[in-house]
Scaffold this motif. Structure first.
Motif, short mmCIF file in Angstrom:
data_model
loop_
_atom_site.label_atom_id
_atom_site.label_comp_id
_atom_site.label_asym_id
_atom_site.label_seq_id
_atom_site.Cartn_x
_atom_site.Cartn_y
_atom_site.Cartn_z
N TRP A 169 5.50 -13.00 -1.54
CA TRP A 169 4.23 -12.57 -2.11
C TRP A 169 4.19 -12.86 -3.60
O TRP A 169 5.21 -13.03 -4.26
CB TRP A 169 4.00 -11.08 -1.83
N LYS A 170 2.98 -12.91 -4.14
CA LYS A 170 2.77 -13.40 -5.49
C LYS A 170 3.44 -12.52 -6.54
O LYS A 170 4.23 -12.99 -7.36
CB LYS A 170 1.27 -13.51 -5.78
N ASP A 171 3.13 -11.23 -6.58
CA ASP A 171 3.63 -10.34 -7.62
C ASP A 171 4.85 -9.58 -7.11
O ASP A 171 4.83 -8.35 -6.99
CB ASP A 171 2.53 -9.37 -8.08
N TYR A 172 5.92 -10.32 -6.81
CA TYR A 172 7.11 -9.68 -6.24
C TYR A 172 7.95 -9.02 -7.34
O TYR A 172 7.91 -9.41 -8.51
CB TYR A 172 7.95 -10.69 -5.48
N SER A 173 8.72 -8.03 -6.92
CA SER A 173 9.59 -7.32 -7.86
C SER A 173 10.83 -8.16 -8.19
O SER A 173 11.41 -8.79 -7.33
CB SER A 173 10.03 -5.98 -7.26
N ALA A 174 11.23 -8.12 -9.45
CA ALA A 174 12.47 -8.75 -9.88
C ALA A 174 13.48 -7.70 -10.36
O ALA A 174 14.52 -8.05 -10.91
CB ALA A 174 12.19 -9.75 -11.01
N ASP A 175 13.16 -6.44 -10.14
CA ASP A 175 14.00 -5.33 -10.59
C ASP A 175 14.70 -4.70 -9.38
O ASP A 175 14.06 -4.08 -8.54
CB ASP A 175 13.13 -4.28 -11.28
N PRO A 176 16.04 -4.84 -9.27
CA PRO A 176 16.76 -4.27 -8.12
C PRO A 176 16.57 -2.77 -7.97
O PRO A 176 16.73 -2.23 -6.88
CB PRO A 176 18.22 -4.61 -8.42
N LYS A 177 16.21 -2.09 -9.06
CA LYS A 177 16.02 -0.65 -8.98
C LYS A 177 14.61 -0.29 -8.49
O LYS A 177 14.35 0.88 -8.18
CB LYS A 177 16.26 -0.01 -10.36
N ARG A 178 13.74 -1.28 -8.43
CA ARG A 178 12.36 -1.03 -7.99
C ARG A 178 11.95 -2.10 -6.97
O ARG A 178 11.10 -2.96 -7.25
CB ARG A 178 11.41 -1.04 -9.19
N PRO A 179 12.56 -2.08 -5.81
CA PRO A 179 12.27 -3.12 -4.82
C PRO A 179 10.90 -2.93 -4.18
O PRO A 179 10.33 -1.83 -4.18
CB PRO A 179 13.39 -2.93 -3.79
N ASP A 180 10.39 -4.02 -3.64
CA ASP A 180 9.20 -3.96 -2.81
C ASP A 180 9.61 -3.60 -1.38
O ASP A 180 10.75 -3.86 -0.96
CB ASP A 180 8.47 -5.31 -2.79
N ARG A 181 8.68 -3.04 -0.64
CA ARG A 181 8.93 -2.70 0.77
C ARG A 181 8.08 -3.62 1.65
O ARG A 181 6.88 -3.72 1.45
CB ARG A 181 8.56 -1.25 1.04
N LEU A 182 8.73 -4.30 2.59
CA LEU A 182 8.04 -5.17 3.53
C LEU A 182 8.08 -4.55 4.92
O LEU A 182 9.15 -4.27 5.47
CB LEU A 182 8.70 -6.55 3.58
N GLN A 183 6.89 -4.33 5.49
CA GLN A 183 6.77 -3.86 6.86
C GLN A 183 5.99 -4.90 7.66
O GLN A 183 4.97 -5.42 7.20
CB GLN A 183 6.03 -2.52 6.92
N VAL A 184 6.49 -5.21 8.86
CA VAL A 184 5.84 -6.17 9.74
C VAL A 184 5.48 -5.45 11.04
O VAL A 184 6.30 -4.71 11.61
CB VAL A 184 6.75 -7.38 10.03
N PHE A 185 4.26 -5.69 11.49
CA PHE A 185 3.73 -4.96 12.65
C PHE A 185 3.30 -5.93 13.75
O PHE A 185 2.75 -7.01 13.48
CB PHE A 185 2.52 -4.11 12.24
N PHE A 186 3.55 -5.51 14.99
CA PHE A 186 3.11 -6.25 16.18
C PHE A 186 2.22 -5.31 16.98
O PHE A 186 2.64 -4.20 17.34
CB PHE A 186 4.33 -6.67 17.01
N GLU A 187 1.01 -5.76 17.26
CA GLU A 187 0.05 -4.91 17.95
C GLU A 187 -0.42 -5.59 19.23
O GLU A 187 -0.86 -6.75 19.22
CB GLU A 187 -1.15 -4.62 17.05
N GLN A 188 -0.32 -4.86 20.35
CA GLN A 188 -0.81 -5.37 21.63
C GLN A 188 -1.22 -4.19 22.50
O GLN A 188 -0.53 -3.17 22.56
CB GLN A 188 0.27 -6.20 22.34
N LEU A 189 -2.37 -4.33 23.16
CA LEU A 189 -2.91 -3.28 24.04
C LEU A 189 -3.07 -1.96 23.30
O LEU A 189 -2.87 -0.87 23.87
CB LEU A 189 -2.02 -3.11 25.27
N GLY A 190 -3.43 -2.05 22.01
CA GLY A 190 -3.66 -0.86 21.22
C GLY A 190 -2.42 -0.17 20.71
O GLY A 190 -2.52 0.86 20.02
N ILE A 191 -1.24 -0.72 21.01
CA ILE A 191 0.02 -0.11 20.56
C ILE A 191 0.57 -0.91 19.38
O ILE A 191 0.77 -2.12 19.48
CB ILE A 191 1.05 -0.08 21.70
N ILE A 192 0.80 -0.23 18.26
CA ILE A 192 1.34 -0.87 17.06
C ILE A 192 2.83 -0.58 16.97
O ILE A 192 3.25 0.58 16.97
CB ILE A 192 0.63 -0.38 15.79
N THR A 193 3.63 -1.64 16.91
CA THR A 193 5.08 -1.51 16.80
C THR A 193 5.55 -2.06 15.46
O THR A 193 5.18 -3.18 15.09
CB THR A 193 5.78 -2.29 17.94
N THR A 194 6.31 -1.28 14.72
CA THR A 194 6.92 -1.76 13.48
C THR A 194 8.17 -2.54 13.85
O THR A 194 9.13 -1.97 14.35
CB THR A 194 7.27 -0.60 12.54
#
Length: 273
Positions: A57-82
């Motif tokens: 992503w464009k504005d990513y963190s470069a500080d190990p003490k302040r990391p970004d969190r990435l969550q990826v989701f899969f959705e099928q039949l109305g059910i969202i799975t992380t």
């Protein structure tokens, strides 16, 4: 967790938030044509699993003490799975690979794949939803030989000293095979990448090249040319294509019947001296 609903999303490309901010780029999936808004998964990937790729992503963190969190989701039949939830300080990586297992893709139908980046201050950067169409009723796809790069160096490079000159395009050799029939179509898929190992796809260099097969093509093989200006020399200033992944496919009657594994060629357009 709840997914933000006050954002404008689309099935492809980059989108804007209601406040005018730029959202994350859409996720990419191996086996899905980036231009296919239906996101049709080819049978090898839908039955054996595949890889989703989250571009940095464009504005990513470069500080190990302040990391970004990435969550990826899969959705099928109305059910969202992380399916992925980890912190990142992605200074030295250009993309993050997310396995999509055969079990996850085991149900035919429409699914949606998307991700959310949250910075250390709690600001969300949601990506557009990628539609996936999974169809397990298709006939089994047979394996094709990987394509070859006849003019590459011994180390697998296309560079400025190979002959014929790379400025005239890069030649791909399609090996003989016994699966295709005359009047079937051979489709060559080309994906240029920013790294030497096929990571960091440059979407503007994606291309498909088509050839109607003859009996001689099937028995002797043939060659196809990748144009230099459009696919090897990128259109975006500052972006350097360092490798490419090439996949061959055969379609018969509009259906995919055979597919090769990805073949890698490394690219160095630097002029020596």
């Amino acid at each position: 967790m709840s997914i933000p609903t006050n954002k404008t999303t689309t099935s492809a490309g980059t989108v804007n938030s209601a406040g005018g901010g730029i959202l994350a780029d859409i996720i990419k999936v191996d086996g899905v044509d980036p231009s296919d808004v239906e996101g049709n998964l080819t049978p090898p990937e839908s039955t054996g699993g595949t890889i989703a790729r989250v571009p940095r992503w464009k504005d990513y963190s470069a500080d190990p003490k302040r990391p970004d969190r990435l969550q990826v989701f899969f959705e099928q039949l109305g059910i969202i799975t992380t399916i992925h939830d980890k912190p990142y300080v992605p200074v030295s990586i250009t993309e993050i690979q997310i396995p999509l297992t055969a079990l996850l893709l085991s149900k035919s139908g429409v699914a949606w794949l998307y991700y959310l980046v949250t910075d250390a201050d709690g600001n969300d950067d949601p990506a557009p939803r990628r539609k996936l169409t999974i169809d397990h009723t298709q006939i089994p796809v047979q394996p094709l030989p990987e394509v070859k790069f006849p003019h590459a160096t011994l180390w697998g490079y296309w560079n400025c000293i190979i002959l014929p000159a790379l400025s005239g395009g890069g030649w791909i050799e399609v090996l003989p095979q016994v699966i295709g029939s005359p009047k079937d179509f051979y489709i060559l898929e080309w994906r240029g990448c920013k790294s030497l190992n096929g990571v960091g796809e440059v979407s503007e260099t994606f291309g498909t090249f088509e050839r109607e097969l003859s009996a001689e093509d099937n028995s002797k093989g043939f060659r196809m040319l990748i144009p230099y200006q459009r696919f090897i020399k990128p259109l975006t200033p500052g972006v350097v294509i360092q490798s490419a992944l090439v996949v061959g496919k055969i379609y018969s009657g509009g259906k995919l019947v055979a597919q090769s594994e990805s073949a890698l060629v490394k690219i160095d357009t630097t002029i020596p001296g």
